[in-house]
Scaffold this active site. Structure first.
Site, PDB file in Angstrom:
ATOM      1  N   GLY A  97       0.810  -1.215   0.000  1.00 59.94           N
ATOM      2  CA  GLY A  97       0.000   0.000   0.000  1.00 59.94           C
ATOM      3  C   GLY A  97       0.839   1.258   0.000  1.00 59.94           C
ATOM      4  O   GLY A  97       0.379   2.327  -0.366  1.00 59.94           O
ATOM      5  N   ARG A  98       2.057   1.118   0.488  1.00 65.53           N
ATOM      6  CA  ARG A  98       2.953   2.279   0.443  1.00 65.53           C
ATOM      7  C   ARG A  98       4.372   1.840   0.148  1.00 65.53           C
ATOM      8  O   ARG A  98       5.339   2.525   0.447  1.00 65.53           O
ATOM      9  CB  ARG A  98       2.889   3.042   1.742  1.00 65.53           C
ATOM     10  N   LYS A 118       9.703   2.689   0.318  1.00 62.82           N
ATOM     11  CA  LYS A 118       8.576   2.697   1.251  1.00 62.82           C
ATOM     12  C   LYS A 118       8.182   4.156   1.467  1.00 62.82           C
ATOM     13  O   LYS A 118       9.026   4.969   1.852  1.00 62.82           O
ATOM     14  CB  LYS A 118       9.009   2.045   2.562  1.00 62.82           C
ATOM     15  N   ASP A 130      -2.495   6.742   2.671  1.00 64.31           N
ATOM     16  CA  ASP A 130      -2.027   7.803   1.775  1.00 64.31           C
ATOM     17  C   ASP A 130      -0.753   7.427   1.024  1.00 64.31           C
ATOM     18  O   ASP A 130      -0.204   8.229   0.271  1.00 64.31           O
ATOM     19  CB  ASP A 130      -1.799   9.100   2.575  1.00 64.31           C
ATOM     20  N   ARG A 188       6.125 -12.687   1.322  1.00 66.45           N
ATOM     21  CA  ARG A 188       5.571 -12.871   2.663  1.00 66.45           C
ATOM     22  C   ARG A 188       4.710 -14.142   2.734  1.00 66.45           C
ATOM     23  O   ARG A 188       4.227 -14.605   1.694  1.00 66.45           O
ATOM     24  CB  ARG A 188       4.668 -11.671   2.989  1.00 66.45           C
ATOM     25  N   ASP A 254       1.163 -11.192   7.070  1.00 67.20           N
ATOM     26  CA  ASP A 254       1.676 -10.389   5.958  1.00 67.20           C
ATOM     27  C   ASP A 254       3.010  -9.726   6.308  1.00 67.20           C
ATOM     28  O   ASP A 254       3.645  -9.121   5.443  1.00 67.20           O
ATOM     29  CB  ASP A 254       0.655  -9.325   5.536  1.00 67.20           C
ATOM     30  N   ASN A 255       3.429  -9.832   7.564  1.00 69.23           N
ATOM     31  CA  ASN A 255       4.735  -9.290   7.952  1.00 69.23           C
ATOM     32  C   ASN A 255       5.751 -10.405   8.199  1.00 69.23           C
ATOM     33  O   ASN A 255       6.810 -10.160   8.769  1.00 69.23           O
ATOM     34  CB  ASN A 255       4.591  -8.428   9.210  1.00 69.23           C
ATOM     35  N   ASP A 264       9.310  -5.516   7.952  1.00 73.50           N
ATOM     36  CA  ASP A 264       8.305  -4.504   8.297  1.00 73.50           C
ATOM     37  C   ASP A 264       8.430  -4.022   9.739  1.00 73.50           C
ATOM     38  O   ASP A 264       7.680  -4.419  10.633  1.00 73.50           O
ATOM     39  CB  ASP A 264       6.880  -5.012   8.026  1.00 73.50           C
TER      40      ASP A 264
END
Ligand code: AMP
Ligand code: MG
Length: 482
Positions: A97-98, A118, A130, A188, A254-255, A264
């Site tokens: 997402g980022r 990142k 965002d 992941r 997911d990490n 992460d």
């Protein structure tokens, strides 16, 4: 390949992930976040992994490329899709997402490295986010990646921090930044879960084969043995975290790295006062990811991965591999703790009891985790002051320990090589953050990075950074929302 003298980048782009089917990602360039990006810090040790010369750090092309304002030469940028279990519940689709994979490069040793940004803007997987990263969390990840590498703990690496000169809105407005990070792979557990739970077993297989071929070729043609290796790497990573006193904070699937890397960095924390139930993430209300839960949670996450691989590997084989986890963890953790205490010959149960008694005393006294072990190579009056509330018991323990060590010879050098003097305490990271944010001063960041990269050395003059937090830094709050 960068526009810099001396052919700064000797590695060549080899975008293997971009060759996988389109279901795995969305190809897209970074957003060119912010205005006049400005280099805060770059890390020569990480740069060397991709054959990048530190001379390039001052080149405008370096800053433009690693902030997403100019294409990476030969790169095929893409955002990866994955899913995952968050705090024990299925969260469905997540994805980069980022983060954005700028390129993959093959270094002179033939190793393939992901170059990822990142905070370089939104992707189709940003959901309500965002796509930005704040300076604070970027500095924390930068320093902690290198602190873990300094401790020989498997981890992603951090190449540089670039300020975006824009404000990012979290609980308050904060300065934004882009982090460039490196890893052999950012794949992941959640990648496999994504395709399994979307009914795409052929893509689970394609991804497994990709990971095996490129990163673990010794397991080609044997998916079950490969899963066994993932179990082993994860167990060993947990032993490393527990022995170092590291709490990750958000062990969602997911990490979790398929290569067994620490991945992460968010609300992580190293233990100051020893507290087995330490929760570093203040939004983790139930303590699911408390320090002493980590080994069991990793096993839980491996079970989620096993389910995602169930179309590929027979259940009995998955169960057999999962069943090896506990002993793999326990044996490695035991070996690491024995090394921390300086034990070479094995006195069996008596040694285990001595370790357990020490940890109990540390809990009772709230003794500083890192200082306790570092001090064990020469434990005298100063060491005993760590145990002020339980002085008498600690003195008794020390007597037994001295007797135990009589047969070991001089272990000080070996012990100081496994018990760090410096770890990335939250307050130490905070010193670097405040200097950068409040004064534009990168001095402390630079000094702290050096300490973290050789944490076993004495570093005379830098003792203050080895100490527990002073009151003005106590009670720092960290959460996921960075
Ligand atoms: P994390 O807690 O950082 O591991 O992130 C969990 C998920 O949320 C991942 O899919 C991230 O890419 C996504 N995410 C976190 N922060 C943001 C953000 N500011 N903008 C977009 N996506 C984000
Ligand atoms: Mg994540």
């Amino acid at each position: 390949m960068l526009d810099v003298p001396a052919q700064a980048l000797t590695a060549s782009a080899d975008n293997l992930f971009a060759r996988l089917p389109g279901d795995f990602y969305t190809k897209m360039p970074p957003e060119a976040v912010g205005v006049r990006p400005r280099l805060i810090h770059a890390n020569a040790k990480a740069a060397a992994l991709i054959g990048l010369d530190a001379k390039s750090f001052t080149d405008p092309a370096f800053i433009e490329i690693f902030s997403g304002h100019r294409p990476f030469p030969g790169g095929e940028p893409l955002a990866m899709v994955y899913s995952g279990h968050q705090f024990g519940a299925w969260a469905g689709q997540l994805g980069d997402g980022r983060a954005l994979l700028l390129a993959q490069v093959r270094n002179r040793e033939g190793e393939l490295w992901d170059v990822q940004l990142k905070g370089a803007g939104k992707t189709p997987y940003s959901r309500f986010g965002d796509g930005r990263a704040v300076m604070r969390s970027t500095i924390r990840e930068y320093l902690c990646s290198e602190a873990m590498a300094g401790l020989s703990i498997h981890t992603t690496r951090a190449l540089c921090i670039i300020a975006t000169n824009e404000q990012v809105h979290r609980e308050t407005a904060e300065p934004g930044a882009v982090l460039a990070r490196l890893a052999r792979s950012h794949t992941r557990f959640g990648h496999f879960e994504h395709f399994h739970h979307n009914g795409k077993p052929e893509l689970v297989r394609a991804l497994a084969d990709h990971v095996i071929e490129e990163y673990m070729p010794e397991f080609s043609e044997d998916h079950a043995a490969w899963f066994g290796e993932v179990v082993k790497r994860t167990a060993h990573l947990m032993a490393q975290w527990q022995a170092a006193g590291f709490a990750h904070g958000v062990m969602n699937t997911d990490n979790m790295s398929i290569l067994g890397l620490t991945l992460d960095y968010g609300p992580f924390g190293f233990l100051d006062a020893y507290d087995p139930g330490f929760i570093c993430n203040h939004t983790d209300e139930t303590g699911r990811y408390a320090f002493d839960m980590q080994p069991a949670i990793a096993h839980w996450n491996l079970r989620a991965l096993a389910l995602a691989l169930s179309s590929l590997i027979p259940t009995e084989m998955l169960v057999m591999a999962l069943d090896t986890y506990e002993a793999l963890f326990r044996n490695r953790y035991r070996a690491m703790m024995r090394a921390k205490l300086g034990f070479t010959h094995d006195a069996g149960r008596a040694d285990d009891q001595m370790i357990a008694e020490l940890l109990t005393l540390m809990t009772k006294a709230g003794a500083d985790y890192t200082l306790t072990f570092r001090g064990l190579s020469d434990p005298g009056e100063a060491w005993l002051t760590l145990f002020a509330p339980v002085q008498a018991e600690a003195t008794t323990w020390l007597g037994k320990y001295r007797a135990r060590m009589a047969g070991e010879g001089d272990r000080a050098t070996a012990m100081n090589a496994v018990n760090p003097r410096f770890v990335l305490r939250n307050w130490v990271a905070e010193v670097a953050i405040r200097a950068v944010e409040d004064e534009g001063d990168i001095g402390p960041l630079d000094r702290i990075l050096r300490l973290m990269q050789s944490p076993y050395d004495a570093h005379p003059g830098e003792e203050a950074f080895s100490q527990p937090p002073a009151p003005e830094y106590g009670g720092l709050c960290v959460s996921c929302s960075s």
